[in-house]
Design an enzyme around this catalytic site. Structure first.
Site, short mmCIF file in Angstrom:
data_model
loop_
_atom_site.label_atom_id
_atom_site.label_comp_id
_atom_site.label_asym_id
_atom_site.label_seq_id
_atom_site.Cartn_x
_atom_site.Cartn_y
_atom_site.Cartn_z
CD GLU A 12 -2.70 -1.32 2.18
OE1 GLU A 12 -2.29 -1.27 3.32
OE2 GLU A 12 -4.15 -1.57 1.92
N GLY A 78 -12.56 -3.91 1.38
CA GLY A 78 -13.49 -4.80 0.99
C GLY A 78 -14.83 -4.04 0.77
CD GLU A 173 -5.22 -2.34 8.45
OE1 GLU A 173 -5.86 -1.81 7.38
OE2 GLU A 173 -4.83 -3.40 8.34
CG ASP A 196 -11.89 -8.06 -0.75
OD1 ASP A 196 -10.91 -7.42 -0.47
OD2 ASP A 196 -12.87 -8.16 -0.05
N1 LIG Z 1 -12.08 -8.58 3.11
C1 LIG Z 1 -11.44 -7.77 3.65
N2 LIG Z 1 -11.70 -7.92 5.11
C2 LIG Z 1 -10.78 -7.14 5.92
N3 LIG Z 1 -9.98 -6.15 5.50
C3 LIG Z 1 -9.90 -6.02 3.78
C4 LIG Z 1 -9.06 -5.17 3.06
C5 LIG Z 1 -7.97 -4.05 3.76
N4 LIG Z 1 -6.86 -4.28 4.31
C6 LIG Z 1 -6.27 -5.43 3.64
C7 LIG Z 1 -5.24 -6.37 4.39
C8 LIG Z 1 -5.83 -7.70 4.63
C9 LIG Z 1 -5.20 -8.90 5.79
S1 LIG Z 1 -5.33 -10.37 5.35
C10 LIG Z 1 -3.95 -10.82 3.99
C11 LIG Z 1 -2.73 -10.76 4.26
O1 LIG Z 1 -1.93 -11.63 3.47
C12 LIG Z 1 -0.72 -11.44 3.95
C13 LIG Z 1 0.13 -12.52 3.25
O2 LIG Z 1 -0.02 -13.74 3.56
C14 LIG Z 1 -5.49 -5.71 5.87
O3 LIG Z 1 -4.65 -4.74 6.15
C15 LIG Z 1 -6.74 -5.04 5.69
C16 LIG Z 1 -9.44 -5.55 1.94
N5 LIG Z 1 -10.08 -6.48 2.00
C17 LIG Z 1 -10.63 -6.84 3.06
#
Ligand SMILES: Nc1ncnc2c(CN3C[C@H](CCSCCOCCO)[C@@H](O)C3)c[nH]c12
Length: 228
Positions: A12, A78, A173, A196
């Site tokens: 990001e 999301g 966050e 997503d």
């Molecule tokens: N549906 C959803 N639910 C909650 N949050 C979000 C967000 C926003 N950000 C993305 C990231 C997801 C952390 S899990 C992936 C980690 O992978 C790391 C490598 O394994 C976290 O910092 C929150 C996008 N889609 C989301």
């Protein structure tokens, strides 16, 4: 003016760092803070790591240790509101914590004593964002963002969050950054690009669109910086 630009994940803030020159690195409290001059703005950039605790720590560190006077967050989210498609931008008008729950004592979801369910983002920064969107000819939704310490990948959970908080998007966050900035009187602006739909395909879509959506958010943040 000292402006903070936060993300949660490296992806990001990489598009932000990549456009700056003479970037300095500072290690504070287990995190790396990047500083650079952007025009007349002293920029402080960092990714917090995932979740409300890490992002609160980074927001507080930026303000208390680096003197950040305005806080911008750039990242992905999301979608809850069905009009939000992958790549669309949403700026938070207000934010809440969907996983904060002492309803056993009769309090509403997202509330604890001496707190408030919603923290409102800075109206002036939202006005600037609306002007920037018009100038760039991009669609910018302004709405409610719900934050919680969980990656939401279920229609049931997403729908509950949407109905309970009238939320348009969700992430992990924004509301914690909002609480810290609100408490320390620092204007803040939370921008997210949809990666997503927080449904059963969320994990796959997130992996597929993280980079492209993070770039869209970062490009908008740069356009905002030119108007501060
Ligand atoms: N549906 C959803 N639910 C909650 N949050 C979000 C967000 C926003 N950000 C993305 C990231 C997801 C952390 S899990 C992936 C980690 O992978 C790391 C490598 O394994 C976290 O910092 C929150 C996008 N889609 C989301």
């Amino acid at each position: 003016m000292v402006v903070g630009v936060m993300g949660a994940m490296p992806e990001e803030i990489e598009p932000i760092i990549g456009r700056l020159e003479n970037v300095q690195k500072h290690e504070v409290a287990g995190n790396t803070y990047y500083t650079a001059l952007y025009g007349s703005i002293d920029l402080v950039i960092a990714y917090s790591k995932i979740g409300k605790v890490f992002s609160a720590l980074t927001a507080a560190t930026m303000i208390e240790k680096f003197g950040v006077q305005k806080m911008l967050f750039s990242g992905v989210a999301g979608a809850i509101n069905p009009e939000l498609k992958i790549g669309d931008l949403i700026a938070a008008t207000k934010l809440c914590q969907h996983d904060l729950d002492i309803t056993a004592f009769g309090h509403p979801y997202g509330f604890v004593p001496e707190g408030k369910v919603f923290v409102e983002a800075n109206p002036r920064l939202l006005e600037i964002a609306a002007d920037v969107a018009r100038k760039l000819g991009v669609k910018l939704k302004q709405g409610v963002i719900a934050t919680g310490d969980q990656f939401v990948a279920s229609l049931e959970r997403k729908s509950w969050i949407g109905e309970t908080f009238n939320a348009d998007a969700l992430e992990m966050e924004g509301a914690s950054v909002a609480v810290v900035c609100d408490a320390l009187n620092v204007p803040f602006f939370i921008l997210r690009a949809i990666s997503d739909a927080a449904d059963m395909d969320a994990g796959f879509d997130f992996d597929t669109f993280l980079q492209s959506s993070a770039l869209k958010s970062a490009e908008f943040i740069f356009a905002m910086l030119d108007e501060l």
